[in-house]
Structures are given as C-alpha cells and as structure tokens.
Motif scaffolding. Structure first.
Motif, PDB file in Angstrom:
ATOM      1  N   ASP A 224       5.816  11.314  -7.513  1.00  0.00           N
ATOM      2  CA  ASP A 224       4.375  11.471  -7.291  1.00  0.00           C
ATOM      3  C   ASP A 224       3.913  12.824  -7.826  1.00  0.00           C
ATOM      4  O   ASP A 224       3.886  13.815  -7.095  1.00  0.00           O
ATOM      5  CB  ASP A 224       4.079  11.354  -5.794  1.00  0.00           C
TER       6      ASP A 224
ATOM      7  N   HIS B 260       1.337  15.243  -6.012  1.00  0.00           N
ATOM      8  CA  HIS B 260       1.520  15.728  -4.640  1.00  0.00           C
ATOM      9  C   HIS B 260       1.702  17.243  -4.547  1.00  0.00           C
ATOM     10  O   HIS B 260       2.543  17.804  -5.231  1.00  0.00           O
ATOM     11  CB  HIS B 260       2.712  15.024  -3.988  1.00  0.00           C
TER      12      HIS B 260
ATOM     13  N   ASP C 133       4.160   6.830   3.939  1.00  0.00           N
ATOM     14  CA  ASP C 133       2.794   6.915   3.429  1.00  0.00           C
ATOM     15  C   ASP C 133       2.807   7.327   1.962  1.00  0.00           C
ATOM     16  O   ASP C 133       2.026   6.810   1.167  1.00  0.00           O
ATOM     17  CB  ASP C 133       1.989   7.923   4.264  1.00  0.00           C
ATOM     18  N   GLU C 134       3.679   8.258   1.623  1.00  0.00           N
ATOM     19  CA  GLU C 134       3.828   8.674   0.229  1.00  0.00           C
ATOM     20  C   GLU C 134       5.310   8.879  -0.049  1.00  0.00           C
ATOM     21  O   GLU C 134       6.038   9.453   0.770  1.00  0.00           O
ATOM     22  CB  GLU C 134       3.090   9.993  -0.026  1.00  0.00           C
TER      23      GLU C 134
ATOM     24  N   PRO D 270       0.075   3.025 -10.814  1.00  0.00           N
ATOM     25  CA  PRO D 270      -0.467   3.361  -9.489  1.00  0.00           C
ATOM     26  C   PRO D 270       0.622   3.148  -8.432  1.00  0.00           C
ATOM     27  O   PRO D 270       1.588   2.430  -8.693  1.00  0.00           O
ATOM     28  CB  PRO D 270      -1.584   2.331  -9.291  1.00  0.00           C
ATOM     29  N   THR D 271       0.458   3.753  -7.276  1.00  0.00           N
ATOM     30  CA  THR D 271       1.390   3.506  -6.186  1.00  0.00           C
ATOM     31  C   THR D 271       1.527   1.998  -5.965  1.00  0.00           C
ATOM     32  O   THR D 271       0.521   1.329  -5.723  1.00  0.00           O
ATOM     33  CB  THR D 271       0.871   4.121  -4.870  1.00  0.00           C
TER      34      THR D 271
ATOM     35  N   ASP E  15       1.987  -1.578  -4.208  1.00  0.00           N
ATOM     36  CA  ASP E  15       1.760  -2.057  -2.840  1.00  0.00           C
ATOM     37  C   ASP E  15       3.079  -2.126  -2.078  1.00  0.00           C
ATOM     38  O   ASP E  15       3.130  -1.798  -0.892  1.00  0.00           O
ATOM     39  CB  ASP E  15       1.086  -3.435  -2.888  1.00  0.00           C
TER      40      ASP E  15
ATOM     41  N   ASP F 103      -4.677   4.193  -1.937  1.00  0.00           N
ATOM     42  CA  ASP F 103      -3.542   4.985  -1.452  1.00  0.00           C
ATOM     43  C   ASP F 103      -3.792   5.428  -0.020  1.00  0.00           C
ATOM     44  O   ASP F 103      -2.882   5.417   0.806  1.00  0.00           O
ATOM     45  CB  ASP F 103      -3.327   6.208  -2.363  1.00  0.00           C
ATOM     46  N   GLU F 104      -5.021   5.816   0.270  1.00  0.00           N
ATOM     47  CA  GLU F 104      -5.388   6.200   1.638  1.00  0.00           C
ATOM     48  C   GLU F 104      -6.773   5.636   1.930  1.00  0.00           C
ATOM     49  O   GLU F 104      -7.659   5.705   1.078  1.00  0.00           O
ATOM     50  CB  GLU F 104      -5.432   7.721   1.779  1.00  0.00           C
TER      51      GLU F 104
ATOM     52  N   PHE G   1      -7.206   7.270  -4.461  1.00  0.00           N
ATOM     53  CA  PHE G   1      -6.326   6.615  -5.431  1.00  0.00           C
ATOM     54  C   PHE G   1      -5.650   7.697  -6.267  1.00  0.00           C
ATOM     55  O   PHE G   1      -6.273   8.714  -6.581  1.00  0.00           O
ATOM     56  CB  PHE G   1      -7.139   5.727  -6.388  1.00  0.00           C
ATOM     57  N   LYS G   2      -4.413   7.458  -6.661  1.00  0.00           N
ATOM     58  CA  LYS G   2      -3.710   8.353  -7.586  1.00  0.00           C
ATOM     59  C   LYS G   2      -3.537   7.639  -8.917  1.00  0.00           C
ATOM     60  O   LYS G   2      -3.148   6.465  -8.933  1.00  0.00           O
ATOM     61  CB  LYS G   2      -2.339   8.718  -7.028  1.00  0.00           C
TER      62      LYS G   2
ATOM     63  N   LYS H 145      -6.193  12.735  -9.159  1.00  0.00           N
ATOM     64  CA  LYS H 145      -6.586  12.171  -7.874  1.00  0.00           C
ATOM     65  C   LYS H 145      -8.041  11.703  -7.937  1.00  0.00           C
ATOM     66  O   LYS H 145      -8.898  12.394  -8.500  1.00  0.00           O
ATOM     67  CB  LYS H 145      -6.461  13.224  -6.778  1.00  0.00           C
TER      68      LYS H 145
END
Lengths: 239, 239, 239, 239
Positions: A131, A134, A162-163, C159-160, C162, D162-163, D182-183, D188
């Motif tokens: 990531d 971050h 969460d991450e 993207p992250t 799911d 993402d959150e 979103f990342k 960001k």
C-alpha cells in the motif's frame, strides 16, 4: 507531543544471554529510545511491575501503547487486559509487535485465535510494501530486507485487516501479512510482525522508521466517545 | 442438506403476552419453520435446555447456527460460548439477529463493545441494498420496508464489516449498518438487524428470504482447519 | 447451467512452437475443455473472429467471461471493450487470467494502471490461501505449487481488492496478490495470476479447480439492474 | 504547506441568479477561501480557462485537487482528464464533490458508472459518522445536519470504498454513502456528497471542516512511484 508507552514482558532478556547481549536494557528500552529521538514523549512498562506498569495514571497518559510479549502472555492479569481494551475502544492507539500476536489483548481485540505457522531458522525476511499510499511506510523503499528473522507463515488467523500494508517473503517458502491495520471503536491498531528476540531487528533503521510512523498514525483520537443507549427521535415520527 | 440450528433465549415469549401472540411457539419455531420449508434440515435450541441445547452432538451436527437473545445474555454459560466460538473458527456459519448484537458470542467474535443507539417507537425501517452482487439479497428488490420496528442507530461499535450488504433508514432520523458479513477463521458470520420481539418481523416474506439466503451463504466450509505451529521449510535455506 | 465463454487472444499459439506444443488448440480450448468436464456450458471466442467472437448474441448468452490476452491488447476494439464493460456492470461475471492484467477491459474496470514487476525465469511459484472461507479455494490445500512460472511482483497497481484470496511466493524473492476479487455494479470479477503461455499451467489440476470454482462464484447475478436517475420521495417531505 | 487547486466548472454561477447570489465569485472561490484561512496554499481553475486551468505547471504544483462539475462534464478534454489521472496515480490527492460523481475523472478512477438516484426537493440531509477513527471527521460530532440539500440515493454504483466514513439520511426515505475514501496508485481520493449549487452548503462550517480535513488527509504522497516492468531476481534461482 504524542505520549507513547512501550510495554515489554522483559523475560527473555533476563534468561537468555544472547537476548541480553542484543538488548542489554530490554527490548522496551531500545524501542523507547529511538521513539524518544523521533520526538515522542516515551515511558516504559514491564510485566513484573505493579499492575504490569499499566496503572490508571499511566494509561490516562498514554496516546499510543506498544506491546511486546511472548513467554508469559498468561501472566498478564485479565483486569489489566480489560483496562487496555477499554482504552483502545476509547481512542488509545495500540501497536502489537511480533509474538504479541498471541497476547491476550490482541486476541481479545481480534476475536480470533491469531494462530500462525512459525520456524526459528535465522532466515531472510523481505517485507514488501503493498500500500504505497500509507503513512506507515513513508520513507520506506519498495521493500525492507531483514537478514535473520524467525519465520511466521500463513494462514494467519486474524479478521480481514482494514488495510494490508506489508506482506513478507521468507526464504523457506512462506508468505505472511506482516503489516496490518485494524480499527476498533475510536482506536487504531497496527500489527507489525518483525522482532524475534534473538536477532537485532529493532536496531535496524527501516524497522525503527516503520514503528515511528505507526505511532504517529495510531495517535489517540481527539473525538468524544460516541453516545450509545436510548436515543430520542431527531425527526418527527408522525406522518 | 444444510443443517441449521436456531437458538433462542425464549424469555420474552414466556413473559409478554404481546410477544406470545406474535410468536406462540417462540421466535425459534417461526424461524425454523420457514427454513424447513426452504429445504433446510432444522433444529431448535433454547436457553433453559441443558447446555442451552447446544451439546457436543448438536454442534457437531450444525452447519449454520442462528442466534436470537436479549434479556439473558449473561445467563449464557461461558463454556458454551467458548464451544460455539471454536466451532465458528472451524467453519460453522453463524447468523446473529437483532438484539443478539449484545450476546457474548458476537462480542467475543467482533472484539468490540457492539454498542449502538436504540429506541422502541414502532417506526418505519427501510433497509437499502448497498451490494447488489451479494447472494444474501438475491430475490430482494432495491429495499425492504418494515412498517414497525425498533430503531438501532449509528455509531454501531463493530469492526469494519467484510461486506456491507444493507443499510437502514429510520423515520426518526438515523441510519444503521443492518446487514453485515464478517469472516473469522474458517467461519462466516452474518449480522442482520431486524427482529424486535413485539413486532411480527419474522413473519415478513422479505425478512425470511434474507435469512434463508444467509443460511446458504454461511454454510459450513468443507476445508480442513489450517495447520498452525512449527513448520519445516519447504525450500532450502542454503544460499 | 452456467454458460461460460472463454476468450483468448490466440497469438502465441500461432507463432511459438513451444506454446503450440503445450496448447495445440489454443489456451482457450484447454480451459473450455476442463470447464465442460466440470459441467458448464462452454463456448470459445478469439481475437481474429468478427467482433472478436463477442457478438451481441454471444454476450447475451454468457454468464461468465474468461479473458486471456497478452501481445495484442491494443488490437481489441474499444467498442467491444465497452460492450463487455456494460455487461459486467449488468451482472456478467469476469475472470481475468495472467497477462490479462494489462487488457483494456481490466484496466477500465480497475481504474488504475494495473502495472507490476515481471520476469521470465521458469521459477517456482507457491500460491498461499489467505482466505480459507472463500468458495474459490474450496478443495485446495494450504497452498498450490507451480514448478515453473513467470514471476509477477508487487507493487501490483490495482485498487484494494474486495477479497484477497491468494498471495504468491516466488523463488527469486518477490510476493504478489495472485487471487483477488472485485465487485463492479452487479458483476463479480476474479483476477487469477498464473498462466504464462510457455508453461503447462492450465493443465495443472489445482489451477483448473480454482478456475472452475471461480466460474461458479462469479456466475451472473439474477438481480435487476438498479434504477438510477430521478426518484420520487418515498416518505412525505412535510414536517 | 499543502498546495490545493480548486477546480470548478463555473457554469451555474453564470446562468442562474440563485447560484450567483449564493456564490457570487463561484463555488471555487468560496472553497479556496476557507482553505486559505485554514492555512493551505490555494489556487483556483475553471473550465473556460486554457487547458481548463490545469496546465503542466499547475498540476506539478498541486498536492491536492478539488473537483466540482455538473453541466459540462463532457466539455472537459480527454487529454486533461488523462493528465489528472496520471497525477493521481503518481500521488496527487483528489477530492470529488457532489455532482462530480459523474465527472470523467471520477468515472475513470472508479471503473464504474457512478450512477445514483437523485431529487431536488430542498430536503433535510443528515450525515452520520460511521468511522470515528477517521481524521476526515476530526472535530465533527456524531452527525452533520444540512437543512436543504438535493437528495442522492442508493444504489450508488461505485466500487466498495476503502473506507466508509459518512452515510446520509434523507427526509424522503433514502440513504447514501456520502463520505468515501479510495486508493489509486500512490494517490488518495475522497468523495464527499453535499454541495448542490442552489443551497449554501459550502458556507456551512461543518462542511468546510470536513473538506479542510480531507485536504490534509489526501496530501500528496512523498513516496517515489513504484518501479514496474522487468525485475532481476533478488534471491538466487538455483536450488
């Protein structure tokens, strides 16, 4: 200034001359020392102190708690675990290191066994950044290499993080989610894998940088605790 | 065939004639009945039975456990909670309904307080589908409307759900994460908000459809439990 | 019965005798063949066909589309990409294999560059299961080992996911998110890393099992497409 | 000091006297003004400027870009969208406001239609904080109430955020994911729902506070862009 308390079981350091030689004043002192240099207000606490050094006053004055334990997880009093747990939900940051994955506080906050595969074979670990956005890996390159570490391997029995910030590669063929964030209540938690006591991991600059960044990221929330319980309607319930 | 055990505290039904009139044989019987019709192999269990009806044999024969409790969370024995917890990590599905948010088993699996705002005012709840790909809402339109329900409001103190399937709108002005999935070990968990005992919620077709879908989604994993502990290297550790 | 269309660029097979010897009738035929055996209704389509074999009729009759491409991503017509994109949002499943990470359709659905590190060195890949609850890895052990594969390494610019189902270990020192799920509109997407054309990866049983499971998981949603645009109030706007 | 560029289509302000009266110098000027006060280095840019005001020099000097558009999404040149897209992947923060959900840049970064339900009826919106740990809601209470706003309702066709920081309640019966992160690559993104041009939303203190926090959260990453492409082995490939 962020107030950090570094908690250490501090047992290996008393029993094993190898550990003693790497961390003469205990892992906690080494960690507190580089955090102090980074500009944080630091304190240490250990298992053998009254209330394990985590008195009401200490916890009230802790923005971020760092936790290292291994041999004596079961000697940590449930009452202290409960106090730390409540502080996290109220907004205190928590950084759990290495074998702390099996601590009472981490298992309580995760809701899982936190079990994993392991092997002590002084092998190479390479932690890859997954990531790049971050803040915990700011100033870190694409990976960190640690020459000699204990192996931790998947499956790691944690809830979905969460991450997922870092994943480790091990020479012996395994991978591991090495840098994971979790939110619980108002509090932020970071689990960071490296730090077996017989290797000089916490003397390595990149490892120090990540822990230093994590303290800043996990810093106590300034929010009030949410209001829970009975709640009057905000809007009219009439049609 | 999926084997479902429906667990109910079964207290309100004994004490409150309103509840008794809606669920004459208890909430558990109503739920078991529509699941039976949907083709599942069902069983019920209640608090007052020996081991709360959750004996070794029953749990061995349960693919998915449904949990409804409210008044008597603290009367559930810790030993039974521990057994259910282990079963979930080993792959048993768990569906927690309404006031079950405060059950020992849900709090243990979440690692948080699971607290929330509430109000009993017989107001409209509208559950919106946020995840149209999810099998739990197959056959459900864009939302479900429940004429009269208890309000639950945010903040809901749970970890970030793995999937957020439904969010509720309440007449009085609040929102709530009403359909949430979580993974723990080999097991899948679904929290579903509706079901206050004084309203006929579990007689509503769409509510039944969601619980029916959730059983199928949460069905016990056929995987072996992962191996944990000491692990020999797969690759050579020599350079 | 689930209707699967296996799309393949089918260029390496024409140009490279090594690839031809491993996949005499093309990668698409090999994949369609084990899916057929698993009980799916299969079809193949390739780049050189009119509309790349993805006509209106074919897409209307496809529940899950599998995509393998490499040399000729840019020869795929934008109009076809747009049609596939719309079908995914409407609920068609999509499984993107290996070098398909750089296909127009995958980049469009991800919103990122989908770039990565790579190396062709016939090295060992070991895919570890990170999510033991996931139906895509049902019947798979703790890991899959592929003797010879191309390396893909992090950072993988997606993207992250799911869900992160599998992470790969490579002999040369890298890790990679090898099995990732994504939701887009009503559709489900699975990216699965292995499958370099010069190795017999799609003849390996565990690889076939994962693709077979993924088809079932990604199966077209039966939901209506959500209604968008102007929306009349459901509740009175009067106080 | 964080360098913010506030981009606005600036069309409603020219055509509609109501909008003109609320934002006499344009929405961009109002937003830039409270960000300036908060201590950021601000710039504005609008559609009618050459290159829409987003020249090479401007983008090079932008840490966070804020985007408001509605009537003229299609007039934004694809070439400019591509430049902004690349900047985001390289680490520039992006805050997309209200009707910007349908902008080319947001749709490109999301990979979905970004469609939603809407209604202009000057109704109450209440944005509930779902993530009390998030720096974007620091200084905000449990919810924000906006007296008069346009309604946006689910389903909102975006990838899983993402959150999920805020969810809105609307008087007319809908809910909406109003604050989402979103990342993408090194960058960001924050989507924030409120801000219909005919209401004085950006004059409200809590709305300003959230945008101000979001700028700080989205601030450009200091990391190098990851290296992609061919990669030599780090470890020996010999056994």
């Amino acid at each position: 200034m962020v107030k950090v308390t570094v908690w250490n079981e501090n047992r290996h350091e008393q029993k094993n001359p190898v550990v003693k030689s790497i961390y003469p004043n205990g892992i906690h002192t080494t960690i507190a020392s580089f955090l102090e240099e980074a500009g944080y207000d630091t304190l240490t606490a250990t298992l053998e102190q009254p209330e394990h050094g985590l008195t009401y006053e200490v916890l009230e004055n802790t923005d971020v708690l760092i936790w290292w334990g291994h041999l004596a997880h079961n000697e940590v009093e449930d009452e202290i675990v409960q106090k730390v747990y409540e502080k996290v939900l109220q907004g205190m940051g928590l950084i759990v290191l290495h074998s702390g994955h099996f601590s009472k506080i981490f298992k309580k906050l995760m809701g899982t066994s936190c079990d994993l595969k392991w092997r002590e074979a002084a092998e190479t670990e390479r932690l890859w950044v997954l990531d790049p956005t971050h803040p915990i890996v700011e100033g870190i390159g694409e990976y960190i290499e640690i020459d000699q570490e204990e192996m931790y391997g998947e499956h790691f029995d944690i809830p979905t993080p969460d991450e997922l910030v870092l994943v480790s590669w091990f020479k012996g063929g395994e991978v591991f989610r090495s840098g994971c964030t979790f939110k619980r209540g108002n509090g932020k938690i970071f689990y960071f894998r490296p730090g077996h006591e017989t290797y000089p991991t916490y003397h390595q600059k990149e490892v120090q940088k990540i822990i230093t960044n994590a303290v800043s990221w996990a810093n106590r929330s300034k929010r009030n605790y949410p209001s829970y319980g009975h709640h009057e309607p905000i809007e009219s319930l009439k049609d």
